[in-house]
Write a protein that holds these residues in place. Sequence first.
Motif, mmCIF file in Angstrom:
data_model
loop_
_atom_site.group_PDB
_atom_site.id
_atom_site.type_symbol
_atom_site.label_atom_id
_atom_site.label_comp_id
_atom_site.label_asym_id
_atom_site.label_seq_id
_atom_site.Cartn_x
_atom_site.Cartn_y
_atom_site.Cartn_z
ATOM 1 N N THR A 21 0.833 -1.197 0.000
ATOM 2 C CA THR A 21 0.000 0.000 0.000
ATOM 3 C C THR A 21 0.869 1.248 0.000
ATOM 4 O O THR A 21 1.804 1.360 0.805
ATOM 5 N N LEU A 22 0.561 2.184 -0.898
ATOM 6 C CA LEU A 22 1.183 3.512 -0.871
ATOM 7 C C LEU A 22 0.406 4.344 0.133
ATOM 8 O O LEU A 22 -0.821 4.460 0.036
ATOM 9 N N THR A 23 1.101 4.916 1.112
ATOM 10 C CA THR A 23 0.425 5.431 2.317
ATOM 11 C C THR A 23 0.587 6.933 2.525
ATOM 12 O O THR A 23 0.648 7.399 3.660
ATOM 13 N N ASN A 24 0.632 7.702 1.446
ATOM 14 C CA ASN A 24 0.741 9.148 1.607
ATOM 15 C C ASN A 24 -0.377 9.840 0.828
ATOM 16 O O ASN A 24 -0.122 10.558 -0.147
ATOM 17 N N PRO A 25 -1.637 9.624 1.228
ATOM 18 C CA PRO A 25 -2.746 10.185 0.456
ATOM 19 C C PRO A 25 -2.758 11.704 0.433
ATOM 20 O O PRO A 25 -3.305 12.304 -0.495
ATOM 21 N N ALA A 26 -2.170 12.350 1.448
ATOM 22 C CA ALA A 26 -2.156 13.811 1.480
ATOM 23 C C ALA A 26 -1.412 14.391 0.283
ATOM 24 O O ALA A 26 -1.715 15.499 -0.169
ATOM 25 N N LYS A 27 -0.434 13.645 -0.247
ATOM 26 C CA LYS A 27 0.302 14.075 -1.441
ATOM 27 C C LYS A 27 -0.062 13.214 -2.644
ATOM 28 O O LYS A 27 0.691 13.124 -3.601
ATOM 29 N N ARG A 28 -1.251 12.609 -2.592
ATOM 30 C CA ARG A 28 -1.742 11.730 -3.664
ATOM 31 C C ARG A 28 -0.709 10.654 -4.009
ATOM 32 O O ARG A 28 -0.530 10.281 -5.147
ATOM 33 N N ASN A 29 -0.023 10.164 -2.970
ATOM 34 C CA ASN A 29 0.967 9.094 -3.110
ATOM 35 C C ASN A 29 2.034 9.420 -4.146
ATOM 36 O O ASN A 29 2.460 8.560 -4.917
ATOM 37 N N ALA A 30 2.469 10.689 -4.119
ATOM 38 C CA ALA A 30 3.577 11.090 -4.984
ATOM 39 C C ALA A 30 4.824 10.298 -4.617
ATOM 40 O O ALA A 30 5.029 9.920 -3.457
ATOM 41 N N GLN A 31 5.667 10.046 -5.608
ATOM 42 C CA GLN A 31 6.792 9.136 -5.430
ATOM 43 C C GLN A 31 8.120 9.877 -5.274
ATOM 44 O O GLN A 31 8.298 10.984 -5.772
ATOM 45 N N SER A 32 9.029 9.186 -4.583
ATOM 46 C CA SER A 32 10.350 9.743 -4.295
ATOM 47 C C SER A 32 11.356 8.603 -4.294
ATOM 48 O O SER A 32 10.981 7.426 -4.239
#
Length: 259
Positions: A21-32
């Motif tokens: 699960t990608l767990t950063n919904p506040a940033k729309r699961n932006a990637q780094s």
Amino acid sequence: MTLLDKDGVRLTVDDAVATVTLTNPAKRNAQSPALWRALAEAGRQLPGSVRVVVLRGEGKSFSAGLDRQAFTPEGFEGEPSYLDMGHGPEHELDALIAEYQEAFTWWRRNDIITIAAVQGHAIGAGFQLALACDLRVCAQDVQFAMRETSLGLVPDLTGTQPLVHLVGYARALEICATGRYVHADEAERTGLANLVVPGEQLDGAVADLAAALLAAPRDAVIETKALLAGAGARTFDEQRAAERAAQGRRLRDLAGAGE
């Protein structure tokens, strides 16, 4: 059981099914880069008992793509910015991109089947992450787009080959060069989506698909996936030979089990 929870990625395992699960919904699961390393680590931590891996994103979007902080002069703390990367030696740049790609490569392993559950935006790196999976189940609000060329870049996270295989060269070129959105109806019509369902049914549809994939014996599924994955690179006669070899292994295993 939770095996990993770091840098915007959580890995949980329930018997033969793992969920990433990608767990950063506040940033729309932006990637780094940190998220990519965590995704690669999730692949390494998969127990051998896992047969199906579900990839999902929390919130309204699957993944809005690369975090735009990468394009600022400061970039991410402890990471080279995209602006700095272009000034480095070619071999270092190649090695760095290869490291990033590791987050996208393990999803096609023959011993697992991977399902991306995609809702909302799947942009750039998000689109490529969905393409890294074997199958895609999408909500009706899905919006795929490959925006790299709009930024003066190319899609470099392993998405180009599966995109061409799924929709053909001409459509893949048009999608990438224009950066336009691909919505649910087109995704299903062209094969980008195996199934499109209302958003509230997404989790249930994925669970049903996972259960169906688990119904067949594991070794037969592994052999079949390997046959299909390699078919495009083989001649017809080579594929026939691969089928015979795979079937021979299955028959010998079944005969041995019956003794």
